[in-house]
Scaffold this motif. Structure first.
Motif, PDB file in Angstrom:
ATOM      1  N   ALA A  52       0.826  -1.209   0.000  1.00  6.55           N
ATOM      2  CA  ALA A  52       0.000   0.000   0.000  1.00  6.55           C
ATOM      3  C   ALA A  52       0.858   1.256   0.000  1.00  6.55           C
ATOM      4  O   ALA A  52       0.538   2.237  -0.669  1.00  6.55           O
ATOM      5  N   LYS A  53       1.968   1.227   0.735  1.00  4.28           N
ATOM      6  CA  LYS A  53       2.868   2.380   0.791  1.00  4.28           C
ATOM      7  C   LYS A  53       3.378   2.734  -0.607  1.00  4.28           C
ATOM      8  O   LYS A  53       3.311   3.885  -1.037  1.00  4.28           O
ATOM      9  N   TRP A  54       3.885   1.732  -1.328  1.00  7.34           N
ATOM     10  CA  TRP A  54       4.439   1.978  -2.657  1.00  7.34           C
ATOM     11  C   TRP A  54       3.352   2.322  -3.668  1.00  7.34           C
ATOM     12  O   TRP A  54       3.534   3.206  -4.515  1.00  7.34           O
ATOM     13  N   LEU A  55       2.219   1.633  -3.584  1.00  5.33           N
ATOM     14  CA  LEU A  55       1.113   1.942  -4.506  1.00  5.33           C
ATOM     15  C   LEU A  55       0.583   3.353  -4.266  1.00  5.33           C
ATOM     16  O   LEU A  55       0.240   4.057  -5.210  1.00  5.33           O
ATOM     17  N   ARG A  56       0.534   3.782  -3.002  1.00  6.30           N
ATOM     18  CA  ARG A  56       0.072   5.146  -2.694  1.00  6.30           C
ATOM     19  C   ARG A  56       0.990   6.186  -3.335  1.00  6.30           C
ATOM     20  O   ARG A  56       0.528   7.181  -3.900  1.00  6.30           O
ATOM     21  N   LEU A  57       2.308   5.956  -3.247  1.00  8.54           N
ATOM     22  CA  LEU A  57       3.253   6.901  -3.852  1.00  8.54           C
ATOM     23  C   LEU A  57       2.995   7.037  -5.354  1.00  8.54           C
ATOM     24  O   LEU A  57       3.014   8.148  -5.894  1.00  8.54           O
ATOM     25  N   ALA A  58       2.754   5.924  -6.011  1.00 11.77           N
ATOM     26  CA  ALA A  58       2.474   5.950  -7.451  1.00 11.77           C
ATOM     27  C   ALA A  58       1.099   6.543  -7.739  1.00 11.77           C
ATOM     28  O   ALA A  58       0.935   7.331  -8.672  1.00 11.77           O
ATOM     29  N   ALA A  59       0.116   6.179  -6.925  1.00 10.74           N
ATOM     30  CA  ALA A  59      -1.250   6.688  -7.122  1.00 10.74           C
ATOM     31  C   ALA A  59      -1.288   8.206  -6.979  1.00 10.74           C
ATOM     32  O   ALA A  59      -1.997   8.895  -7.725  1.00 10.74           O
ATOM     33  N   GLU A  60      -0.519   8.719  -6.041  1.00  5.70           N
ATOM     34  CA  GLU A  60      -0.484  10.166  -5.832  1.00  5.70           C
ATOM     35  C   GLU A  60       0.118  10.905  -7.021  1.00  5.70           C
ATOM     36  O   GLU A  60      -0.109  12.094  -7.190  1.00  5.70           O
ATOM     37  N   GLN A  61       0.868  10.189  -7.858  1.00  7.54           N
ATOM     38  CA  GLN A  61       1.425  10.777  -9.074  1.00  7.54           C
ATOM     39  C   GLN A  61       0.511  10.570 -10.282  1.00  7.54           C
ATOM     40  O   GLN A  61       0.845  10.972 -11.383  1.00  7.54           O
ATOM     41  N   GLY A  62      -0.631   9.910 -10.052  1.00  7.98           N
ATOM     42  CA  GLY A  62      -1.600   9.733 -11.127  1.00  7.98           C
ATOM     43  C   GLY A  62      -1.544   8.407 -11.855  1.00  7.98           C
ATOM     44  O   GLY A  62      -2.217   8.235 -12.874  1.00  7.98           O
ATOM     45  N   ARG A  63      -0.782   7.428 -11.375  1.00 14.45           N
ATOM     46  CA  ARG A  63      -0.722   6.116 -12.028  1.00 14.45           C
ATOM     47  C   ARG A  63      -2.066   5.410 -11.877  1.00 14.45           C
ATOM     48  O   ARG A  63      -2.484   5.080 -10.767  1.00 14.45           O
ATOM     49  N   VAL A  64      -2.730   5.183 -12.979  1.00 10.98           N
ATOM     50  CA  VAL A  64      -4.082   4.624 -12.994  1.00 10.98           C
ATOM     51  C   VAL A  64      -4.159   3.271 -12.297  1.00 10.98           C
ATOM     52  O   VAL A  64      -5.021   3.051 -11.442  1.00 10.98           O
TER      53      VAL A  64
END
Length: 132
Positions: A52-64
């Motif tokens: 979740a930590k790593w996915l959140r970092l990517a999600a916050e940058q707009g990674r669908v």
């Protein structure tokens, strides 16, 4: 090690090392891939909180795909506290970028929410901006 179809060995441990290095530099694709590796336990010990930590970092940058997966994790409470409002927001953001699966998941989550919660999250999603 496993072989891919092209005779190139797959080394998940080495891949995780390089994805971590790139992810720490802010690379959203590497963050997404490392998040999935933690979720599946490939090359690293399975750890949903770390995923979740790593996915959140990517999600916050707009990674669908990261937004979609993070939303699903909030629905189930995998590695994060179960939270339909936050799940709906991430799924909505992913769906707005054309992710059909996220739209389906978002609509299912909406059935578990009150109208006030939906209004709150729609405001959050409307105001959300990706981090550079």
């Amino acid at each position: 090690m496993h072989e891919t179809g092209e005779g190139v060995p797959q080394d998940y441990i080495e891949a995780a090392k390089w994805y971590r290095h790139a992810g720490e530099q802010g690379d959203a694709l590497a963050q997404t891939r490392l998040g999935f590796m933690y979720e599946m336990g490939k090359g690293v010990s399975q750890n949903y909180a770390e995923a979740a930590k790593w996915l959140r970092l990517a999600a916050e940058q707009g990674r669908v795909v990261a937004q979609n997966e993070l939303g699903v994790m909030y629905v189930s409470g995998s590695g994060v506290p179960k939270n339909y409002v936050v799940a709906y927001m991430w799924l909505s953001l992913s769906a707005a970028q054309g992710d059909h699966d996220a739209a389906i998941q978002r609509d299912l989550v909406a059935k578990l929410m009150t109208p006030a919660q939906i209004a709150e999250v729609q405001k959050l999603a409307h105001e959300w901006k990706p981090k550079p």
